[in-house]
Structure formats: structure tokens, C-alpha cells
Design a protein around this motif. Sequence first.
Motif, PDB file in Angstrom:
ATOM      1  N   ALA A 186       0.748  -1.192  -0.074  1.00 19.59           N
ATOM      2  CA  ALA A 186       0.007   0.018  -0.088  1.00 19.59           C
ATOM      3  C   ALA A 186       0.767   1.237   0.052  1.00 19.59           C
ATOM      4  O   ALA A 186       0.544   2.098  -0.641  1.00 19.59           O
ATOM      5  CB  ALA A 186      -0.889  -0.162   1.323  1.00 19.59           C
ATOM      6  N   ALA A 187       2.070   1.263   0.842  1.00 24.23           N
ATOM      7  CA  ALA A 187       2.844   2.187   0.680  1.00 24.23           C
ATOM      8  C   ALA A 187       3.326   2.604  -0.669  1.00 24.23           C
ATOM      9  O   ALA A 187       3.451   3.877  -0.851  1.00 24.23           O
ATOM     10  CB  ALA A 187       4.120   2.206   1.692  1.00 24.23           C
ATOM     11  N   GLU A 188       3.875   1.498  -1.382  1.00 23.48           N
ATOM     12  CA  GLU A 188       4.321   1.954  -2.383  1.00 23.48           C
ATOM     13  C   GLU A 188       3.237   2.421  -3.516  1.00 23.48           C
ATOM     14  O   GLU A 188       3.637   3.561  -4.098  1.00 23.48           O
ATOM     15  CB  GLU A 188       4.604   0.671  -3.403  1.00 23.48           C
ATOM     16  CG  GLU A 188       5.960  -0.155  -2.846  1.00 23.48           C
ATOM     17  CD  GLU A 188       6.056  -1.292  -3.773  1.00 23.48           C
ATOM     18  OE1 GLU A 188       5.683  -1.672  -4.711  1.00 23.48           O
ATOM     19  OE2 GLU A 188       7.111  -2.146  -3.121  1.00 23.48           O
ATOM     20  N   ILE A 189       1.967   2.193  -3.448  1.00 22.68           N
ATOM     21  CA  ILE A 189       0.966   2.786  -4.153  1.00 22.68           C
ATOM     22  C   ILE A 189       0.783   4.192  -3.743  1.00 22.68           C
ATOM     23  O   ILE A 189       0.623   5.221  -4.619  1.00 22.68           O
ATOM     24  CB  ILE A 189      -0.403   1.964  -4.017  1.00 22.68           C
ATOM     25  CG1 ILE A 189      -0.283   0.774  -4.481  1.00 22.68           C
ATOM     26  CG2 ILE A 189      -1.418   2.772  -4.595  1.00 22.68           C
ATOM     27  CD1 ILE A 189      -1.472  -0.199  -4.303  1.00 22.68           C
ATOM     28  N   VAL A 190       0.550   4.327  -2.339  1.00 23.50           N
ATOM     29  CA  VAL A 190       0.427   5.781  -2.116  1.00 23.50           C
ATOM     30  C   VAL A 190       1.632   6.880  -2.163  1.00 23.50           C
ATOM     31  O   VAL A 190       1.184   7.820  -2.666  1.00 23.50           O
ATOM     32  CB  VAL A 190       0.082   6.060  -0.401  1.00 23.50           C
ATOM     33  CG1 VAL A 190      -0.255   7.115   0.264  1.00 23.50           C
ATOM     34  CG2 VAL A 190      -1.377   5.037  -0.179  1.00 23.50           C
ATOM     35  N   PHE A 191       2.651   6.188  -1.815  1.00 21.87           N
ATOM     36  CA  PHE A 191       3.790   7.198  -1.939  1.00 21.87           C
ATOM     37  C   PHE A 191       4.130   7.398  -3.614  1.00 21.87           C
ATOM     38  O   PHE A 191       4.487   8.509  -3.858  1.00 21.87           O
ATOM     39  CB  PHE A 191       5.289   6.370  -1.703  1.00 21.87           C
ATOM     40  CG  PHE A 191       5.410   6.019  -0.097  1.00 21.87           C
ATOM     41  CD1 PHE A 191       4.640   7.181   0.699  1.00 21.87           C
ATOM     42  CD2 PHE A 191       6.247   5.357   0.349  1.00 21.87           C
ATOM     43  CE1 PHE A 191       4.767   6.748   2.014  1.00 21.87           C
ATOM     44  CE2 PHE A 191       6.476   5.098   1.661  1.00 21.87           C
ATOM     45  CZ  PHE A 191       5.666   5.988   2.478  1.00 21.87           C
ATOM     46  N   GLU A 192       3.706   6.454  -4.376  1.00 22.07           N
ATOM     47  CA  GLU A 192       3.941   6.895  -5.905  1.00 22.07           C
ATOM     48  C   GLU A 192       2.744   7.994  -6.421  1.00 22.07           C
ATOM     49  O   GLU A 192       3.140   8.701  -7.097  1.00 22.07           O
ATOM     50  CB  GLU A 192       3.600   5.702  -6.598  1.00 22.07           C
ATOM     51  CG  GLU A 192       3.966   5.845  -7.952  1.00 22.07           C
ATOM     52  CD  GLU A 192       4.101   4.488  -8.860  1.00 22.07           C
ATOM     53  OE1 GLU A 192       4.743   4.127  -9.841  1.00 22.07           O
ATOM     54  OE2 GLU A 192       3.185   3.642  -8.427  1.00 22.07           O
TER      55      GLU A 192
END
Length: 216
Positions: A19-25
Motif C-alpha cells: 500500500a505504501a508503494e501505491i500511496v507514495f507513488e
Amino acid sequence: MARRTKEEALQTRNDLIDAAEIVFESRGVAGAALQEVAETAGVTRGAVYWHFRDKVDLFNAMMERAILPFEQQWLAARADDAADPLARLRDVLCDVLRQTATDPRLQRVLAISTQKVEYVGELNGIRERRLRSREQALRRIEDLLRLAAASGQLAAGLSAKPAARALHALVDGLIANWMLDRNAFDLRRVGRTAVEQLLAALSGRACPAIRPRLRD
């Protein structure tokens, strides 16, 4: 039951990193809220703090999951490094380029870490991690160059430290430019040629005196 609980906790941790990858991106690291990470993962905000101290801890976990396996492979000294250190160095640098060009998760995390983060406030800890990774890479390159010099593979009088910085800057710059426009050039082909040409210059020869090992 305990084993299942441990497996469930690990799954939740991985879901949060996904989820962090998605939100950070999408938001950038500074603009990302841990509440949104929790919602994207389908868990509570408390679950985020159960697994991670703060946003920097979550970011570093994301980086380690995507990059640490490759860093261990690239940066670890090997018993046979001295057999042909210039070839080993070429293989290491070209493998960095190859993995970057072919691994979608690695590409996404590199894009986040280079294009989606500001080293301010609480995020200054992210800068420290990047500096540590850079210094590890420089030491690995410099160590191989020193072995190459001892083997007579480098031009006389060449200083390993600035040569290591030149090689690191070449690979880092190639990746950074390719990440900005992945259609601009073939990272593996152009990168391999650039690495071999610079190594040839460092060796004082017209062409690389290194045997092919790496398969694209």
C-alpha cells in the motif's frame, strides 16, 4: 495458532508495504498520509504503528524489501574477486542496470526514492539511508578497482577513489535519466557499452581487457 498469527502479521506487514508503494507513488512521500496507507491496505491506522514507528520506518522497509536482496548480491565481496576484478566490476555494474531495466517493483521503488521524496523534516532520515547505500556501493567499486590495479589491469598511477566515483556517477546517472524517460534509450545496451568504455579508459587500453560473463 501461534504460527498462523505470525504468518498473518507478516502478511499484514507486506500488505502495508504494498500500500505504501501505491500511496507514495501517487502522493509523493511527503504528501502521503499513514491513514491513507492503512485504508489502501484494508487495515486500521493502529496496524501501521504496530509494524512501523513512522513514515520513515515504513519507507525504509519498502526500500529494503525491494532493493536489499540486490544490494546483498552486488555489494558482497566474493572469494574469487581477485581472479579478474575488472570483469567482476563490469558484471556487477551491468547487473545493476539489467535488474533495474527488468524488475517492475525495483523500478517503482527507485522512482519513489528519486522522484517522489523531499529530504526535509522527518524525511531527512531517508536521505541518511540513501547516503549509506551510496557509500557501500562506492566502497565495493573502489575495492574492486584496487584489486584490478594490483593485478595490473588499470593504467599506471590511476587513483581508485575518484575512479570509483566516476563509475558510480555513470551508472547512477544512466538510471536516473532512464527513469525520467524509459523510451529514451535501452538501459541495458547503452549502459553496458558506457560501462565497458569507461573501464577501457581506466585500463589504459583501446577496448576492455575483460572476458564476457554476464548474460543479458
